[in-house]
Scaffold this active site. Sequence first.
Site, PDB file in Angstrom:
ATOM      1  N   GLU A  49       0.894  -1.175  -0.243  1.00 21.83           N
ATOM      2  CA  GLU A  49       0.082   0.001   0.072  1.00 21.83           C
ATOM      3  C   GLU A  49       1.014   1.094  -0.121  1.00 21.83           C
ATOM      4  OE1 GLU A  49      -2.342   1.585   3.692  1.00 21.83           O
ATOM      5  OE2 GLU A  49      -2.923  -0.644   3.475  1.00 21.83           O
ATOM      6  N   ASP A  60      -3.514   9.916  10.755  1.00 25.33           N
ATOM      7  CA  ASP A  60      -2.117   9.321  10.949  1.00 25.33           C
ATOM      8  C   ASP A  60      -1.513   9.851  12.150  1.00 25.33           C
ATOM      9  OD1 ASP A  60      -1.832   7.524   8.850  1.00 25.33           O
ATOM     10  OD2 ASP A  60      -1.744   9.259   7.359  1.00 25.33           O
TER      11      ASP A  60
END
Lengths: 264, 408
Positions: A49, A60
Amino acid sequence: MTAMEELFIRTKAENRAALIGYIPAGFPSKAACIEVIKAMVAGGVDAVEIGFPYSDPVMDGPVIQAAAEQSLSAGTGAEDVFDVLKATTDLGVPGLVMTYWNPIEKYGVEKFAQSLQAAGGSGVITPDLTIEESGLWKSAAEAAQINRIYVVAPSTSTARMPLVTSQCSGFIYAASLMGVTGTRNSVSNGASELVARIRQTSATPVAVGLGVSTKAQAQEVAAYADGVIVGSAFIRLIQESENFETGLLRVQELAAALADGVRR
Amino acid sequence: MVSNNVDSEAASQILGHFGRFGGRFVPEALISALDDLTAAHLSAQNDPEFQRELAYLHRTYTGRPSIITEAPRFAEHAGGVRILLKREDLNHTGSHKINNVLGQALLTKRMGKKRIIAETGAGQHGVASATAAALMGLECVVYMGEEDTRRQSLNVARMKLLGAEVIPVTQGSRTLKDAINEAMRDWVTNVDSTHYLMGTVAGPHPFPTMVRDFQKIIGEEAREQVLELTGKLPDAVLACIGGGSNAIGIFHRFIDDHSVRLIGLEAGGRGVQSGFHAATITGGSVGVLHGTRSFVLQDGNGQTVESHSISAGLDYPGVGPEHAYLHEIGRAEYRAITDAEAMNAFSLLSKTEGIIPAIESAHALAGAIDIGKELASAGHSDAVLLLNLSGRGDKDVQTAAEYFGITL
């Protein structure tokens, strides 16, 4: 059928989970990023990915934020993401892109789907594209015959679950916990419950991400999921190793341990 | 506690779009909380008891209704038109921010949550949030860019005195945009216990609608006050725009009054052409930032570009989606005011009317000078401009002293 879909058929036949590695494109540099991906694949990662680094990554944690910032300050853009993707799929493993929505919209929704397909990519994970806003992306991805992978969270209600899972193809990304990306000491108990709830609504494979970093955790998740996604743990090895060569070796070692784990 | 009930499901059908703008671009983990919040807001809007409680706080705590002050000596520099100031600067905590904060703090209690988090740039929204948390016994954490904690150290101290925890954000550009990112990350992690008390009309649905609903009292009061004072509607309503909450607050009641021009003044920094500005509608393009589609300052890869303004409260690379819509349909006009023009108006209001405005509000004052002159030269020197004086300048004394070379 995309390479990602073929992978899940194969791993199911082998009675194991697929191991998916994550790295932001251009981290630690464009060329070095491809070296890291090669090390992951050499160690046994089944699919990669590739993150499109973004200025405002609200999903994140600190490890990926720092990696994305480093990549952005080197000027990484859409074409670099597709180059890294192409280099990945040239290795013979399925490649995906994970990106926040604005870079897709800026690049052009249809064009993004086409460029991804042209680079041999299987699909796109869109962590901040809600299904309510996904109409344009659905037609573009369908036209390019690539997978649309949405994230499902522990907080996703039972009523909403089928609305999201029915829009996923390739696999469904189950966020193991309420929080941002990053390694954790243990995988949340909620993850297996979430996967069970997803399976009641869809036959599409389910991969678990957020907080997985060790062989034992991979083994635990592989017991109930079709795929295990590991990102921050790889990135941290590159960030913390005294030199890049050592980092690559450690990435390969971790990939091998995790690959052992997903074989249950 | 409102959660996953019928109202919540119904609320999820309402997407919060303003034309092609608005909506929700957020991690799936937040959808349930946004649905709950939408439902809580809708039910509170229709609950006379909630409305009574909020009105009581407005009257006895904030000091509403805020007054209208005519500024004739200032208006001499604006073509001699009439200029009426809506005095949100006189509110408790010094700006319009308290209107929204009290509403959302009451909603927090209604949802059974005990902790609020907030982002702040200049510190006004952070101070207002810390104030409401102290008033209602809620835990309060404020995210503030490290850069801004240095520029606005006085407000950091105020928040701490009020019992809030201030977390300096060291990611990214270390300003308001990054404080919002960090608040969103906290919210994703702690959504069960925590309400994200967003300070402006941006963010995912229901924030743009909800914050507007809590701010529209400004325009509702002002419309009555202007009618009472002048016997007619104003010719134009002016407000400064960062995220756009004070502007939508004063605009909203006038949207259906088609004779009334609505004018938003963005922060032009060193000039829109220079690239160093925060004029998102004037100098940006359509994109998605912080959960909503609107105008955004961005580069060719869709990466957010840093904004620049002498005013920390306008220093934001996004803008509320309803403003993007009002711009697109031509109902409101948006112009950029440079740092220098704003500081000139700041000084002028101080010296002609004895009112030191926030530097944010000084952008609207500079707009009034331009618009007043334009109207006068077109033969409309009897025009009436209503201007939202959204905040007072106490917090800006240091910045202004540096700008004007006053030794402290």
